[in-house]
Design a protein around this motif. Structure first.
Motif, PDB file in Angstrom:
ATOM      1  N   VAL A 167       0.844  -1.203   0.000  1.00  0.00           N
ATOM      2  CA  VAL A 167       0.000   0.000   0.000  1.00  0.00           C
ATOM      3  C   VAL A 167       0.873   1.245   0.000  1.00  0.00           C
ATOM      4  CG1 VAL A 167      -1.890   1.222   1.139  1.00  0.00           C
ATOM      5  CG2 VAL A 167      -1.690  -1.249   1.399  1.00  0.00           C
ATOM      6  N   VAL A 168       0.460   2.247  -0.772  1.00  0.00           N
ATOM      7  CA  VAL A 168       1.098   3.556  -0.725  1.00  0.00           C
ATOM      8  C   VAL A 168      -0.009   4.609  -0.724  1.00  0.00           C
ATOM      9  CG1 VAL A 168       1.338   3.744  -3.240  1.00  0.00           C
ATOM     10  CG2 VAL A 168       2.881   5.030  -1.770  1.00  0.00           C
ATOM     11  N   TYR A 169       0.197   5.695  -0.012  1.00  0.00           N
ATOM     12  CA  TYR A 169      -0.791   6.770   0.107  1.00  0.00           C
ATOM     13  C   TYR A 169      -0.290   7.959  -0.713  1.00  0.00           C
ATOM     14  CZ  TYR A 169      -2.087   3.798   4.019  1.00  0.00           C
ATOM     15  OH  TYR A 169      -2.428   2.712   4.794  1.00  0.00           O
ATOM     16  N   ALA A 170      -1.182   8.575  -1.481  1.00  0.00           N
ATOM     17  CA  ALA A 170      -0.722   9.599  -2.423  1.00  0.00           C
ATOM     18  C   ALA A 170      -1.724  10.721  -2.595  1.00  0.00           C
ATOM     19  CB  ALA A 170      -0.441   8.956  -3.783  1.00  0.00           C
ATOM     20  N   SER A 171      -1.208  11.825  -3.096  1.00  0.00           N
ATOM     21  CA  SER A 171      -2.030  12.909  -3.646  1.00  0.00           C
ATOM     22  C   SER A 171      -1.490  13.151  -5.048  1.00  0.00           C
ATOM     23  CB  SER A 171      -1.921  14.174  -2.792  1.00  0.00           C
ATOM     24  OG  SER A 171      -2.500  15.269  -3.485  1.00  0.00           O
ATOM     25  N   ALA A 172      -2.123  12.502  -6.032  1.00  0.00           N
ATOM     26  CA  ALA A 172      -1.622  12.567  -7.409  1.00  0.00           C
ATOM     27  C   ALA A 172      -1.615  13.999  -7.930  1.00  0.00           C
ATOM     28  CB  ALA A 172      -2.473  11.680  -8.311  1.00  0.00           C
ATOM     29  N   LYS A 173      -2.596  14.788  -7.505  1.00  0.00           N
ATOM     30  CA  LYS A 173      -2.694  16.169  -7.991  1.00  0.00           C
ATOM     31  C   LYS A 173      -1.494  16.996  -7.533  1.00  0.00           C
ATOM     32  CE  LYS A 173      -6.210  19.731  -8.630  1.00  0.00           C
ATOM     33  NZ  LYS A 173      -7.558  20.180  -8.285  1.00  0.00           N
ATOM     34  N   GLN A 174      -1.039  16.750  -6.286  1.00  0.00           N
ATOM     35  CA  GLN A 174       0.113  17.480  -5.750  1.00  0.00           C
ATOM     36  C   GLN A 174       1.433  16.805  -6.105  1.00  0.00           C
ATOM     37  OE1 GLN A 174      -0.394  18.053  -1.549  1.00  0.00           O
ATOM     38  NE2 GLN A 174      -2.256  19.283  -1.768  1.00  0.00           N
ATOM     39  N   GLY A 175       1.364  15.576  -6.656  1.00  0.00           N
ATOM     40  CA  GLY A 175       2.582  14.857  -7.018  1.00  0.00           C
ATOM     41  C   GLY A 175       3.371  14.394  -5.812  1.00  0.00           C
ATOM     42  N   GLN A 176       2.645  13.931  -4.765  1.00  0.00           N
ATOM     43  CA  GLN A 176       3.309  13.507  -3.531  1.00  0.00           C
ATOM     44  C   GLN A 176       2.773  12.150  -3.081  1.00  0.00           C
ATOM     45  OE1 GLN A 176       2.363  16.910  -1.009  1.00  0.00           O
ATOM     46  NE2 GLN A 176       4.441  17.695  -1.272  1.00  0.00           N
ATOM     47  N   ALA A 177       3.620  11.395  -2.352  1.00  0.00           N
ATOM     48  CA  ALA A 177       3.214  10.084  -1.860  1.00  0.00           C
ATOM     49  C   ALA A 177       4.048   9.699  -0.643  1.00  0.00           C
ATOM     50  CB  ALA A 177       3.378   9.032  -2.954  1.00  0.00           C
ATOM     51  N   THR A 178       3.512   8.750   0.136  1.00  0.00           N
ATOM     52  CA  THR A 178       4.240   8.206   1.293  1.00  0.00           C
ATOM     53  C   THR A 178       3.762   6.782   1.539  1.00  0.00           C
ATOM     54  OG1 THR A 178       4.724   8.487   3.648  1.00  0.00           O
ATOM     55  CG2 THR A 178       2.533   9.139   2.920  1.00  0.00           C
ATOM     56  N   ARG A 179       4.669   5.945   2.064  1.00  0.00           N
ATOM     57  CA  ARG A 179       4.274   4.567   2.388  1.00  0.00           C
ATOM     58  C   ARG A 179       3.782   4.463   3.820  1.00  0.00           C
ATOM     59  NH1 ARG A 179       8.784   0.647  -0.372  1.00  0.00           N
ATOM     60  NH2 ARG A 179       7.504  -0.948   0.655  1.00  0.00           N
ATOM     61  N   ASP A 180       3.960   5.522   4.598  1.00  0.00           N
ATOM     62  CA  ASP A 180       3.550   5.528   6.008  1.00  0.00           C
ATOM     63  C   ASP A 180       2.830   6.838   6.293  1.00  0.00           C
ATOM     64  OD1 ASP A 180       3.227   5.422   8.728  1.00  0.00           O
ATOM     65  OD2 ASP A 180       5.272   4.757   9.159  1.00  0.00           O
ATOM     66  N   LEU A 181       1.564   6.762   6.728  1.00  0.00           N
ATOM     67  CA  LEU A 181       0.779   7.983   6.970  1.00  0.00           C
ATOM     68  C   LEU A 181       1.347   8.841   8.091  1.00  0.00           C
ATOM     69  CD1 LEU A 181      -2.938   6.788   6.567  1.00  0.00           C
ATOM     70  CD2 LEU A 181      -1.755   8.522   5.209  1.00  0.00           C
ATOM     71  N   SER A 182       2.117   8.229   8.991  1.00  0.00           N
ATOM     72  CA  SER A 182       2.685   8.994  10.111  1.00  0.00           C
ATOM     73  C   SER A 182       3.870   9.847   9.677  1.00  0.00           C
ATOM     74  CB  SER A 182       3.104   8.044  11.237  1.00  0.00           C
ATOM     75  OG  SER A 182       4.108   7.160  10.775  1.00  0.00           O
ATOM     76  N   LYS A 183       4.362   9.614   8.447  1.00  0.00           N
ATOM     77  CA  LYS A 183       5.509  10.375   7.952  1.00  0.00           C
ATOM     78  C   LYS A 183       5.047  11.358   6.887  1.00  0.00           C
ATOM     79  CE  LYS A 183       8.754   6.601   8.822  1.00  0.00           C
ATOM     80  NZ  LYS A 183       9.697   5.630   8.216  1.00  0.00           N
ATOM     81  N   PRO A 184       5.759  12.485   6.749  1.00  0.00           N
ATOM     82  CA  PRO A 184       5.345  13.483   5.749  1.00  0.00           C
ATOM     83  C   PRO A 184       5.506  12.946   4.328  1.00  0.00           C
ATOM     84  CG  PRO A 184       7.478  14.062   6.690  1.00  0.00           C
ATOM     85  CD  PRO A 184       6.956  12.913   7.503  1.00  0.00           C
ATOM     86  N   MET A 185       4.652  13.476   3.424  1.00  0.00           N
ATOM     87  CA  MET A 185       4.719  13.044   2.027  1.00  0.00           C
ATOM     88  C   MET A 185       5.897  13.712   1.322  1.00  0.00           C
ATOM     89  SD  MET A 185       0.873  12.598   0.509  1.00  0.00           S
ATOM     90  CE  MET A 185       0.407  14.315   0.563  1.00  0.00           C
ATOM     91  N   GLN A 186       6.459  12.994   0.350  1.00  0.00           N
ATOM     92  CA  GLN A 186       7.514  13.554  -0.499  1.00  0.00           C
ATOM     93  C   GLN A 186       7.024  13.479  -1.943  1.00  0.00           C
ATOM     94  OE1 GLN A 186      10.862  10.813  -0.792  1.00  0.00           O
ATOM     95  NE2 GLN A 186       9.869   9.450   0.675  1.00  0.00           N
ATOM     96  N   ASP A 187       7.937  13.332  -2.906  1.00  0.00           N
ATOM     97  CA  ASP A 187       7.494  13.223  -4.298  1.00  0.00           C
ATOM     98  C   ASP A 187       6.929  11.821  -4.555  1.00  0.00           C
ATOM     99  OD1 ASP A 187       9.700  11.637  -4.279  1.00  0.00           O
ATOM    100  OD2 ASP A 187      10.959  13.012  -5.430  1.00  0.00           O
ATOM    101  N   LEU A 188       6.738  11.465  -5.827  1.00  0.00           N
ATOM    102  CA  LEU A 188       6.083  10.186  -6.150  1.00  0.00           C
ATOM    103  C   LEU A 188       7.046   9.003  -6.211  1.00  0.00           C
ATOM    104  CD1 LEU A 188       3.514  11.289  -8.902  1.00  0.00           C
ATOM    105  CD2 LEU A 188       3.052  10.727  -6.513  1.00  0.00           C
ATOM    106  N   THR A 189       8.304   9.195  -5.782  1.00  0.00           N
ATOM    107  CA  THR A 189       9.253   8.077  -5.823  1.00  0.00           C
ATOM    108  C   THR A 189       8.825   6.886  -4.962  1.00  0.00           C
ATOM    109  OG1 THR A 189      10.597   9.209  -4.162  1.00  0.00           O
ATOM    110  CG2 THR A 189      11.270   9.446  -6.469  1.00  0.00           C
TER     111      THR A 189
END
Length: 605
Positions: A167-189
């Motif tokens: 599972v990965v959590y993302a905001s495609a519109k902002q171009g950001q994603a994270t594998r852990d909701l407790s951590k801040p989002m970065q780019d889509l890597t």
């Protein structure tokens, strides 16, 4: 001797989701993250939605392929439609990939099309990678959505490996994603890393005899017919003499004149492709979807692509109205038949059959939207024809007559739920669940497909435009019995001419008009909707009588109520069996099959 090996330099994925959950936006983000665009390049949003209709409607209609390079691995992505009516596009591309990227909205969660695409992916034994999108929204509920997806996989009999999905959590519109909701989002890597880690490499034999299957057809004005598919085994080199095997097992030889691949949004020319690659070849005009391309000394046909059968049908009829031939360039039965035949070649979810009449052709598809998109595409190409009311296609299941039924998910304000439940109960709907979400209610129904014809307009009126309705074909159930047709009649023109403000002003209190003043109409054209059952024959071309007598007092001022402009979908839903939708490049007109009032009266229609 077969010696398949994994190609670690390659990953093939399809991006699947319910409509409007952000697939095409995510592809945009992945292309940008991998540097597919030059620094100075101006890129539109939803770059993969290249067709005019796709941009206007905001939906993906045709599957498209792209490829990005990340850490020395080429990731080939297939962007698929999210609307259930274009499910045939999803079904045929899943055979080209080894994994699916399943997108689910963090607010809406699992929807009807999510169930459909996931079921098809599991049938192909593909392992899903879950992307919970739009987590930047304040009302997001990612944890509950994760549980919904797991429950759906269990319901669809997924195996242990498929249930253990990343599972990965993302905001495609902002171009950001994270594998852990407790951590801040970065780019889509994080999504790209997840693909490299969990998406399997294609296990292929590059030394075996060539096998390539046509999955999608395209056209280029320079090189002609394009064939898009995956090399199943072996290699293909530009200039090779190869053979295509048709559905009848007939072999036809041709030379591969051009080979292409995709890099970002560009099509690049290649010298050769090998097993595992998704490639585009040119050189053959007569190929059909599902045909196998192989070597002449090793004829190894692949199984044909199987898709679900159509659920509704309409008739495309040569236009016979008094205005026929004024606006369209292609109006004859031969031209319409040729165009429908080309559509059936490139879209295997559409079936074309001849009827008893020489000027009518039966077109079967997945739903009203798919038929409406075909109608709109043809009218933009200059075709002129008439379309009948959609009818469902019945199937015989275990000796019982069955009809298609649909999962309907409705999200409405609290105050509108009562009228929605009442209307769907009248349309033989069966409520499966009801859930309160703040000041809104989520309703799930199972409704026969034919009972939903014409309901969308009623739904928008009942919910004052605030309701959301999603639907997808669920399967077949026993025929639910007859359903009453339209409860109101039509306003039918008795004369040919131009509509006048004087005539429209006199009739608008008793009807909703479909035409403005000054528009050309003909006898038998349906120009409005009456308020009561039964058709009303009206002269909407009547002008005000002029004489030289001065009237006592002033004339009444003529105020015209805005007319209702019909779209292809709303018109197809509105018409009854004795009516047709006339389609030309410039106009949509509703008409009676029998134009003359005395003939309609004599026939009882």
């Amino acid at each position: 001797m077969s010696n398949p090996k994994p190609r670690t330099d390659l990953r093939n994925l399809a991006i699947v989701a319910h409509v409007d959950h952000g697939k095409t936006t995510l592809v945009d983000g992945l292309l940008k993250a991998c540097g597919a665009f030059a620094a100075h390049q101006v890129v539109e949003d939803r770059v993969m939605d290249s067709g005019d209709l796709e941009r206007e409607r905001g939906i993906t209609i045709k599957s498209k392929t792209t490829a990005v390079d990340y850490q020395g691995v080429r990731i080939q992505l297939v962007d698929t439609p999210g609307h259930a009516d274009f499910g045939g596009e999803v079904e045929r591309v899943l055979g080209m990939v080894d994994s699916v990227l399943l997108l689910v909205d963090s607010v809406e969660g699992v929807m009807p099309q999510t169930r459909f695409v996931l079921r098809k992916a599991l049938e192909h034994r593909l392992r899903p990678i879950l992307v919970v999108n739009k987590i930047d929204r304040p009302e997001q509920r990612s944890e509950e959505v994760l549980d919904e997806v797991f429950d759906l996989l269990v319901e669809l009999d997924a195996n242990d490996e498929q249930l253990d999905f990343p599972v990965v959590y993302a905001s495609a519109k902002q171009g950001q994603a994270t594998r852990d909701l407790s951590k801040p989002m970065q780019d889509l890597t994080p999504i790209l890393d997840l693909i490299l880690e969990f998406a399997p490499s294609p296990v292929v034999d590059t030394e075996a005899p060539l096998q390539f299957q046509a999955v999608t057809l395209g056209y280029d004005s320079f090189v002609g017919r394009l064939v898009i598919g995956r090399v199943n085994q072996g290699r293909m080199v530009r200039g090779d003499q190869v053979v295509r095997i048709s559905a009848e097992n007939k072999a036809e030889s041709f030379r591969v004149t051009k080979l292409f691949g995709t890099r970002g949004i560009e099509r690049v020319e290649l010298e050769s492709v090998k097993a595992g690659d998704i490639a585009i070849l040119a050189g053959v005009d007569s190929i059909e979807i599902g045909d196998t391309v192989c070597r002449s000394d090793a004829l190894l046909p692949l199984p044909r692509i199987a898709i679900d059968p159509p659920t509704i049908k309409v008739n495309f009829i040569v236009n016979t109205s008094p205005f026929a031939g004024r606006e369209g360039r292609f109006v004859t039965s031969r031209q319409i038949r040729d165009r429908l035949g080309r559509e059936a070649l490139s879209n295997i979810s559409v079936c074309i059959e001849d009827t008893e009449r020489q000027d009518a052709f039966e077109v079967a598809g997945r739903g009203e939207l798919q038929i409406a998109v075909l109608v709109e595409t043809m009218r933009r190409e200059g075709y002129e024809f008439a379309v009948s009311r959609p009818e469902i296609i019945l199937r015989d299941v275990d000796g019982q007559q069955c009809e298609p039924v649909e999962d309907v998910v409705i999200d409405v304000p609290d105050g509108s739920a009562g009228s929605v439940m009442e209307k769907l109960a009248e349309r033989k709907g069966r409520m499966e669940s009801m859930e309160h979400k703040g000041d809104r209610i989520n309703l799930q129904f199972t409704v026969p497909s034919r009972c939903l014809f014409g309901y969308r307009n009623e739904f928008l009126t009942d919910t004052r435009g605030e309701g959301i309705l999603y639907r997808a074909v669920r399967g077949y159930e026993p025929f639910a019995g007859k359903l009453e047709g339209r409860t109101v009649g039509g306003i039918v023109s008795t004369d040919t001419g131009q509509t006048t403000p004087h005539a429209i002003f006199k009739i608008q209190e008793r009807a909703t008009l479909f035409v403005p003043p000054g528009q050309a109409v003909y006898e038998g054209q349906v120009v409005g909707e009456a308020r009561r059952p039964g058709d009303l024959n009206v002269n909407v071309c009547r002008a005000k009588k002029l004489d030289n007598m001065r009237a006592s007092g002033k004339d009444e001022s003529i105020i015209i109520t805005p007319y209702r402009k019909m779209t292809i979908e709303t018109a197809m839903e509105w018409i009854e069996s004795d009516e047709l939708l006339e389609v030309t490049p410039d106009n949509l007109r509703l008409r009676k099959r029998l134009l003359a009032a005395n003939l309609r009266k004599r026939s009882g229609s």
